[in-house]
Design an enzyme around this catalytic site. Structure first.
Site, PDB file in Angstrom:
ATOM      1  N   HIS A   1       6.352   4.105   5.212  1.00 38.71           N
ATOM      2  CA  HIS A   1       6.586   3.690   3.885  1.00 38.71           C
ATOM      3  C   HIS A   1       5.895   4.435   2.863  1.00 38.71           C
ATOM      4  O   HIS A   1       6.471   4.851   1.847  1.00 38.71           O
ATOM      5  CB  HIS A   1       6.231   2.199   3.694  1.00 38.71           C
TER       6      HIS A   1
ATOM      7  N   HIS B   1       5.438   0.274   6.406  1.00 35.94           N
ATOM      8  CA  HIS B   1       5.837  -1.234   6.240  1.00 35.94           C
ATOM      9  C   HIS B   1       6.323  -2.218   7.237  1.00 35.94           C
ATOM     10  O   HIS B   1       7.079  -1.810   8.015  1.00 35.94           O
ATOM     11  CB  HIS B   1       7.066  -1.132   4.911  1.00 35.94           C
TER      12      HIS B   1
ATOM     13  N   ARG C   1      -2.809   0.545   0.939  1.00 38.10           N
ATOM     14  CA  ARG C   1      -2.423   0.084  -0.282  1.00 38.10           C
ATOM     15  C   ARG C   1      -2.187  -1.111  -0.698  1.00 38.10           C
ATOM     16  O   ARG C   1      -1.299  -1.647   0.215  1.00 38.10           O
ATOM     17  CB  ARG C   1      -1.191   0.956  -0.751  1.00 38.10           C
TER      18      ARG C   1
ATOM     19  N   ARG D   1      -0.676  -5.374   4.384  1.00 39.33           N
ATOM     20  CA  ARG D   1       0.471  -4.773   5.289  1.00 39.33           C
ATOM     21  C   ARG D   1      -0.046  -4.178   6.698  1.00 39.33           C
ATOM     22  O   ARG D   1       0.426  -3.811   7.756  1.00 39.33           O
ATOM     23  CB  ARG D   1       1.013  -3.493   4.537  1.00 39.33           C
TER      24      ARG D   1
ATOM     25  N   GLU E   1       2.785 -11.268  -3.160  1.00 37.01           N
ATOM     26  CA  GLU E   1       2.900 -10.576  -1.908  1.00 37.01           C
ATOM     27  C   GLU E   1       1.606 -10.489  -1.157  1.00 37.01           C
ATOM     28  O   GLU E   1       0.758 -10.992  -1.694  1.00 37.01           O
ATOM     29  CB  GLU E   1       3.322  -9.152  -2.247  1.00 37.01           C
TER      30      GLU E   1
END
Length: 552
Positions: A364, A256, A399, A303, A115
């Protein structure tokens, strides 16, 4: 007289953090888990991507640490990150031993996805329903150990000195043998349990506990568009703040990048980051890729970068959404690796092996929270926090994808280990004041409750979103302050109900996010201000808020 319950460990929340703590503490004493809805109605159940962990021989602890630090924009606590990464694989293996069915390769090894922000394939997953599999596994394990779980029960307040009939309470003095009961200084902060509200009976029960563990998850319901379940109303942060705990880094709320664009949907459906890791491309309204203009890592950038890039494209073009295109992959491959996403989109007339997916960012994950040490301990003795509600220092300003489930596992274990090594004193002889239940049940005012929910969400989305400014934040603070005061007044005059508790917590959490954002005079990680577009020197500096004694 209110009912009373005495336990050793009170856990509030039933996601990965709460259930894993309950599993580990069950052998150490009587453990009670409270959850304000169904036991599986938690953000954990919605987690699609997986658990980041160093499993592959080509990977290393140092690589995962560096990826986490890079994503955290200079605000991570390196010691906390090392605990997270180095201890994580052991807990993933324990989940497997407990019966978690993670996806495996043809050779029988754990299938490792990749990811955004990760330099290696290290995402352990159960296709695109990893969270649900983790929740299932932990619920079965907790039930097997005989832990009591009470559903539809909400925490109203944490019990502190303010709630005692006699402030000369028992505690543990440094230097005495474990558990010795001695008098502590009258001003020493201590948590003795919680007042809890039963949503069915409307009764308020006093639960006394040697240790209270908040595992209440995040607060994304504070935003109009979010990927969280309805229960994510910032309860843990609000409870801890009102009790006097420190709250840190609330300005860092992760959006997100890719939620399914569905106008009118009650909650946007999350399109997992793993799909971009699988090779899906982000396209503008002209169906051309755009991520390379914002970051050389393109779709695999962290992100915060991807979300801001999408936000910029939407503002530049006036479009309502961008596209996520996975058509370069075969239909069977997509159905096998992302069955839930494939089926959800197909139900809405999109075959993602041929059709691009309309996506927008949505709130998110809360990277800040209740400030803790490396063992989940807050500045209040007897109060621990784990998971999304905690600010352990592992996420910093942003994060890294799939570090959230990992954090819940590692720091719940660290809390359990701390309580095992240094058991807190008993509190069952401490007299607690009765909860005053008086109030009016005014059904006519329920329209005000619903209106306040909607106004908070809209104010936060419009003024405290992906891109901020001093003007927007000042407007937000004025409106949130007014709403918070009105809601506090309503709370004091009205019979307790769950929606009122959630609204009260949401309003306070919104205020803390705005105040934290106003205090950070720079752009860093998830906090981007048009007034301060540059970051300061990359030294760690947390934004910390703590309730003043006279504050309402």
């Amino acid at each position: 007289m209110a009912a009373r319950i005495d336990v050793d460990f009170l856990i509030i929340g039933s996601g990965v953090s709460g259930l894993y703590a309950a599993y580990l503490l069950a052998d150490l004493g009587e453990t009670l888990v409270l959850t304000k809805a169904r036991m599986d109605e938690a953000s954990t159940s919605l987690a699609q991507g997986g658990i980041a962990s160093v499993i592959a021989a080509t990977d290393s602890i140092e690589k995962h640490i560096q990826d986490t630090l890079d994503a955290g924009a200079g605000l991570c606590d390196p010691a906390a990150v090392r605990c997270l990464v180095a201890e994580g694989p052991e807990h993933v293996r324990r989940l497997v031993e407990m019966g978690a069915n993670f996806r495996r390769t043809a050779q029988g090894e754990l299938d490792l996805g990749r990811e955004g922000g990760h330099s290696e394939n290290r995402i352990v997953h159960a296709d695109d329903l990893t969270g649900r599999e983790v929740e299932r596994t932990l619920l079965a394990a907790v039930r097997e150990r005989g832990v009591e779980i009470r559903e539809y029960v909400s925490a109203v307040e944490l019990i502190t000195r303010y709630h005692l009939k006699d402030s000369r309470v028992l505690g543990r003095r440094a230097g005495t043998s474990t558990g010795d009961a001695v008098a502590t200084p009258e001003g020493a902060p201590r948590c003795f349990g919680a007042y809890v509200y039963d949503r069915h009976s409307w009764d308020v029960t006093i639960v006394r506990a040697r240790a209270v563990i908040l595992a209440t998850g995040g607060a994304a319901q504070v935003y109009l568009h979010n990927t969280n379940p309805e229960v994510a109303t910032g309860d843990g942060v609000a409870l801890a703040y009102r009790a006097g705990a420190e709250i840190a880094n609330m300005e860092f709320y992760q959006f997100h990048p890719t939620a399914l664009y569905e106008p009118g949907a009650s909650r946007p459906f999350l399109i997992s980051e793993a799909l971009r890791g699988y090779g899906a491309r982000l396209l503008g309204p002209d169906l051309r890729p755009f991520m390379e203009r914002y970051d050389p890592r393109a779709e695999l950038a962290p992100r915060d970068i991807v979300a801001r890039a999408i936000d910029a494209e939407l503002k530049r073009t006036g479009a309502r959404h961008v596209w996520l295109d996975a058509s370069g992959k075969g239909r069977e491959q997509l159905m096998g690796s992302f069955p839930t996403i494939f089926a959800h989109c197909l139900d809405r007339g999109m075959d993602i092996s041929r059709d691009p997916i309309p996506v927008v960012p949505a709130a998110h994950y809360m990277c800040g929270g209740v400030r803790t040490d490396l063992h989940g301990q807050t500045c209040i003795e007897g109060l621990y926090v784990t998971g999304e509600a905690a600010c352990t220092g592992v996420h910093g300003g942003n994060r890294l994808a799939s570090n959230s489930l990992l954090e819940g596992l590692v720091f719940s274990w660290r809390i359990a280990d701390c309580l095992k090594q240094s058991p807190p004193p008993a509190v069952n002889q401490i007299e607690i004041k009765e909860w005053q239940k008086e109030g009016l049940a005014n059904a006519e005012e329920w329209i005000l409750v619903q209106h306040d929910f909607e106004e908070i969400k809209k104010v936060m989305w419009d003024y405290v979103g992906i891109v901020r400014s001093d003007l927007r934040l000042n407007r937000a603070l004025r409106r949130v302050h007014l709403l918070h005061a009105e809601i506090e007044d309503f709370y004091r005059r009205t019979v307790i109900q769950n929606k009122i508790l959630e609204l009260r917590n949401l309003a306070l959490t919104a205020r803390l996010i705005v105040q934290s954002a106003m205090a950070r005079k720079e752009s860093r990680g998830l906090h981007y201000s048009t007034d301060y577009p540059e970051s300061r020197a990359p030294s760690r500096q947390d934004t910390v808020l703590q309730r003043r004694s006279a504050e309402i």
